[in-house]
Design an enzyme around this catalytic site. Structure first.
Site, mmCIF file in Angstrom:
data_model
loop_
_atom_site.group_PDB
_atom_site.id
_atom_site.type_symbol
_atom_site.label_atom_id
_atom_site.label_comp_id
_atom_site.label_asym_id
_atom_site.label_seq_id
_atom_site.Cartn_x
_atom_site.Cartn_y
_atom_site.Cartn_z
ATOM 1 N N SER A 109 2.655 3.127 -10.017
ATOM 2 C CA SER A 109 3.124 1.623 -9.890
ATOM 3 C C SER A 109 3.599 0.998 -10.949
ATOM 4 O O SER A 109 3.157 1.262 -12.051
ATOM 5 C CB SER A 109 1.784 1.005 -9.486
ATOM 6 O OG SER A 109 1.355 1.485 -8.086
ATOM 7 N N ARG A 152 -7.730 4.718 -1.531
ATOM 8 C CA ARG A 152 -7.701 3.807 -2.692
ATOM 9 C C ARG A 152 -9.394 3.220 -2.711
ATOM 10 O O ARG A 152 -9.725 2.473 -1.657
ATOM 11 C CB ARG A 152 -6.804 2.510 -2.835
ATOM 12 C CG ARG A 152 -6.908 1.592 -3.883
ATOM 13 C CD ARG A 152 -5.913 0.579 -3.438
ATOM 14 N NE ARG A 152 -5.453 -0.394 -4.408
ATOM 15 C CZ ARG A 152 -6.001 -1.696 -4.638
ATOM 16 N NH1 ARG A 152 -6.659 -1.935 -3.613
ATOM 17 N NH2 ARG A 152 -5.689 -2.353 -5.559
ATOM 18 N N LYS A 168 -4.902 -7.871 -3.628
ATOM 19 C CA LYS A 168 -4.915 -7.693 -5.106
ATOM 20 C C LYS A 168 -4.927 -8.686 -5.895
ATOM 21 O O LYS A 168 -3.700 -9.333 -6.135
ATOM 22 C CB LYS A 168 -3.900 -6.619 -5.418
ATOM 23 C CG LYS A 168 -3.790 -6.112 -7.094
ATOM 24 C CD LYS A 168 -2.846 -4.850 -7.348
ATOM 25 C CE LYS A 168 -2.799 -4.634 -8.670
ATOM 26 N NZ LYS A 168 -2.228 -3.382 -8.963
HETATM 27 N N1 TZP Z 1 -0.093 -3.087 -5.767
HETATM 28 C C1 TZP Z 1 0.741 -4.383 -5.966
HETATM 29 S S1 TZP Z 1 0.476 -5.205 -4.685
HETATM 30 C C2 TZP Z 1 -0.873 -4.442 -4.079
HETATM 31 C C3 TZP Z 1 -1.057 -3.245 -4.855
HETATM 32 C C4 TZP Z 1 -2.136 -2.338 -4.505
HETATM 33 C C5 TZP Z 1 -1.793 -4.777 -2.943
HETATM 34 C C6 TZP Z 1 -1.184 -4.524 -1.662
HETATM 35 O O1 TZP Z 1 -1.843 -4.776 -0.589
HETATM 36 P P1 TZP Z 1 -1.146 -5.558 0.673
HETATM 37 O O2 TZP Z 1 -2.429 -5.953 1.726
HETATM 38 O O3 TZP Z 1 -0.434 -4.436 1.654
HETATM 39 O O4 TZP Z 1 -0.547 -6.777 0.424
#
Ligand code: TZP
Ligand code: MG
Length: 211
Positions: free
Chosen positions: A109, A40, A138
């Site tokens: 997603s 990503r 995010k």
């Molecule tokens: N989609 C929803 S939350 C997220 C994504 C890409 C981020 C997840 O990152 P982390 O550090 O595991 O909370």
């Protein structure tokens, strides 16, 4: 490649890796027993990603683990990834499916029950739901909580992976709510020892599944 049984799904994200090399983190995930990873990259243009991505892809292939590319169809095709992952603002799943080689996995997603149902109708290989918990990774995350995992489990037959703010300490409750696996960025990419973090996640996930 077929989708491996879902447990821990590690997302390799340079921005969350505290300046560490993604190759090292991937090697740690492999040593720790991880079976599926995603690349990503939200900032770098495709040309800049390519040399790193090719190396990551080569290492994943050498280890026999599943390698998915997020967002970027050009890159997924260029490195012959095992899978491609889209969000709600990316290529629609049916169009992505048309453009992908038949053997390439497709994941989506989702942030609501309707979106999860739609993903299933679109014939994706797995459905991600999140954000389960608040996350700093995010900034524009939509908080859906464990309730969406429970509801999606009832509605979706495809493998279900939960994402967002998941750590070794809360992974078991996510699995108990019905997720087949958990997807994590910071809890592995930002961990002092990614191999150890991977092992700990897998231990907790497996314990929750066999309880
Ligand atoms: N989609 C929803 S939350 C997220 C994504 C890409 C981020 C997840 O990152 P982390 O550090 O595991 O909370
Ligand atoms: Mg996306």
């Amino acid at each position: 490649m077929k989708l491996p049984p879902l447990d821990l799904y590690v997302i390799l994200d340079r921005a969350a890796s505290r300046g560490r090399d993604l190759r090292e983190i991937l090697d740690g995930v492999i040593r720790g027993g991880g079976r599926i990873v995603q690349f990503r990259e939200k900032e770098w243009p495709s040309r800049r990603c390519l040399p790193l991505l090719e190396e990551l892809r080569g290492r994943a292939k050498g280890a026999g683990i599943c390698f998915v590319v997020n967002d970027r169809l050009d890159l997924a095709l260029a490195v012959e990834a095992d899978g491609f992952h889209v969000g709600q603002d990316d290529l629609p799943a049916p169009l992505a499916r048309q453009l992908l080689p038949p053997s390439m996995l497709l994941g989506v997603s989702t942030h609501s029950l309707d979106q999860a149902r739609r993903a299933q109708e679109d014939g994706v290989d797995y459905v991600a739901v999140g954000s389960i918990f608040p996350t700093a990774t995010k900034p524009e995350f939509q908080l859906v909580g464990l309730d969406l995992v429970r509801a999606a489990r009832q509605a979706v037959r495809e493998p279900l992976v939960a994402i967002g703010g998941i750590t070794p300490d809360n992974a078991a409750e996510v699995i108990r709510a019905g997720a087949d696996g958990v997807a994590v960025i910071s809890a592995v990419c930002g961990a002092p020892d990614p191999a150890q973090a991977t092992r700990l996640f897998l231990e907790r996930i497996r314990a929750a599944k066999s309880a």
